[in-house]
Design a protein around this motif. Structure first.
Motif, PDB file in Angstrom:
ATOM      1  N   GLU A 114       0.740  -1.042   0.080  1.00  0.00           N
ATOM      2  CA  GLU A 114      -0.015   0.030   0.182  1.00  0.00           C
ATOM      3  C   GLU A 114       0.815   1.190   0.043  1.00  0.00           C
ATOM      4  N   ALA A 115       1.905   1.382   0.591  1.00  0.00           N
ATOM      5  CA  ALA A 115       2.963   2.247   0.788  1.00  0.00           C
ATOM      6  C   ALA A 115       3.533   2.604  -0.377  1.00  0.00           C
ATOM      7  N   VAL A 116       3.917   1.600  -1.132  1.00  0.00           N
ATOM      8  CA  VAL A 116       4.492   1.741  -2.389  1.00  0.00           C
ATOM      9  C   VAL A 116       3.305   2.282  -3.661  1.00  0.00           C
ATOM     10  N   ALA A 117       2.173   1.821  -3.632  1.00  0.00           N
ATOM     11  CA  ALA A 117       1.348   2.214  -4.521  1.00  0.00           C
ATOM     12  C   ALA A 117       0.754   3.539  -4.439  1.00  0.00           C
ATOM     13  N   ALA A 118       1.017   4.041  -3.011  1.00  0.00           N
ATOM     14  CA  ALA A 118       0.618   5.419  -2.974  1.00  0.00           C
ATOM     15  C   ALA A 118       1.625   6.450  -3.081  1.00  0.00           C
ATOM     16  N   ALA A 119       2.909   6.060  -3.367  1.00  0.00           N
ATOM     17  CA  ALA A 119       4.155   6.871  -3.508  1.00  0.00           C
ATOM     18  C   ALA A 119       4.099   7.335  -4.967  1.00  0.00           C
ATOM     19  N   PRO A 120       4.696   8.567  -5.104  1.00  0.00           N
ATOM     20  CA  PRO A 120       4.573   9.198  -6.452  1.00  0.00           C
ATOM     21  C   PRO A 120       5.488   8.267  -7.399  1.00  0.00           C
ATOM     22  N   ALA A 121       4.938   8.402  -8.670  1.00  0.00           N
ATOM     23  CA  ALA A 121       5.295   7.245  -9.742  1.00  0.00           C
ATOM     24  C   ALA A 121       6.705   7.949 -10.394  1.00  0.00           C
ATOM     25  N   ASP A 122       7.800   8.198  -9.282  1.00  0.00           N
ATOM     26  CA  ASP A 122       9.080   8.778 -10.114  1.00  0.00           C
ATOM     27  C   ASP A 122      10.161   7.823  -9.851  1.00  0.00           C
ATOM     28  N   GLY A 123       9.971   6.547  -9.469  1.00  0.00           N
ATOM     29  CA  GLY A 123      10.990   5.679  -9.189  1.00  0.00           C
ATOM     30  C   GLY A 123      11.848   5.554  -8.141  1.00  0.00           C
ATOM     31  N   TYR A 124      11.410   6.587  -7.142  1.00  0.00           N
ATOM     32  CA  TYR A 124      12.284   6.563  -6.006  1.00  0.00           C
ATOM     33  C   TYR A 124      11.700   5.842  -4.798  1.00  0.00           C
ATOM     34  N   THR A 125      10.662   4.917  -5.109  1.00  0.00           N
ATOM     35  CA  THR A 125       9.878   4.109  -4.123  1.00  0.00           C
ATOM     36  C   THR A 125       9.866   2.828  -4.765  1.00  0.00           C
TER      37      THR A 125
END
Length: 249
Positions: free
Chosen positions: A79-90
């Motif tokens: 869930e944390a990764v899915a909610a993170a910005p789609a910028d490749g840093y998570t």
């Protein structure tokens, strides 16, 4: 990068290839990168993540930080990764439950297919059925006989409801008629600690992560859930050799 996040599922070469392409386009990475792991520190998924983090940091020149978010069968991390910005840093260090949890949990805040972009397969390892050292059984058939004497008395540890360890043990119960009691943990290292201490009776453990404990005899290995015996456990039969060919991971 048109997906919400990247997902690390398993081979360092392909991970580096994709990252290199992004770096050429937008000087990636220009800041630290987080690798979120859905299990506690010290387990097999965590250990692979930390190996990859060191390699990526050396190659790309930015810190790759492992962030452990155990719980809910790895759903908290997903869930944390899915909610993170789609910028490749998570990034997500994914394991088998990522694809299984949609069938186990009624409501999830992510889609295992649509919310992530796979980068690479990093590792795979067969499960090994292990029991606490003083349980007094030497093979799978002896374990079955003991379990059937007092249904529900023996306990098995897993990394959580619906995970690969849980599903493997449920399959074993169906095939053998055993009735065991489930004890869920937040990570494989916690399962191994309590198995060694005798707080749980048995567990499926990752061969790669648990090999030192298995070889040292801190727990008793009964069978390998793979097509071949392991070189580090040459005297431990496969489940097929033990009479249960359906138990293959």
């Amino acid at each position: 990068m048109n997906r919400r996040s990247f997902s690390l599922a398993a081979c360092a070469a392909l991970s580096l290839g994709l990252a290199s392409g992004a770096m050429a386009e937008a000087a990636y990475p220009s800041k630290p990168v987080r690798i979120i792991v859905g299990y506690s520190a010290g387990g097999p998924t965590d250990l692979v993540a930390r190996m990859i983090a060191v390699h990526m940091q050396t190659r790309l020149g930015q810190p790759f930080i492992v962030d452990n978010r155990p719980g809910a069968g790895s759903n908290i991390a997903s869930e944390a990764v899915a909610a993170a910005p789609a910028d490749g840093y998570t990034l997500l260090m994914a394991a088998a439950p990522l694809t299984m949890n949609s069938y186990v949990y009624k409501k999830l805040k992510f889609d295992a297919v649509k919310s992530f972009t796979p980068i690479s397969k990093l590792s795979s390892s067969p499960g090994v059925l292990a029991v606490r050292p003083d349980l007094g059984v030497g093979n799978v058939k002896e374990l079955i006989a003991l379990a059937k004497k007092e249904p529900g008395k023996l306990t098995f540890g897993t990394t959580g409801l619906g995970g690969s360890q849980h599903m493997a043990t449920e399959l074993l119960q169906r095939l053998t008629g055993m009735q065991l009691t489930h004890i869920p943990y937040k990570g494989a290292s916690n399962v191994m600690t309590d198995l060694i201490a005798g707080h749980v009776d048995l567990a499926f453990v990752s061969a790669s992560g648990a090999m030192p404990h298995l070889q040292a005899g801190k727990v008793k290995s009964l069978a390998v859930a793979g097509p071949l015996r392991l070189s580090g456990l040459a005297d431990v039969p496969t489940f097929a050799q033990a009479g249960f060919p359906a138990m293959v991971s």
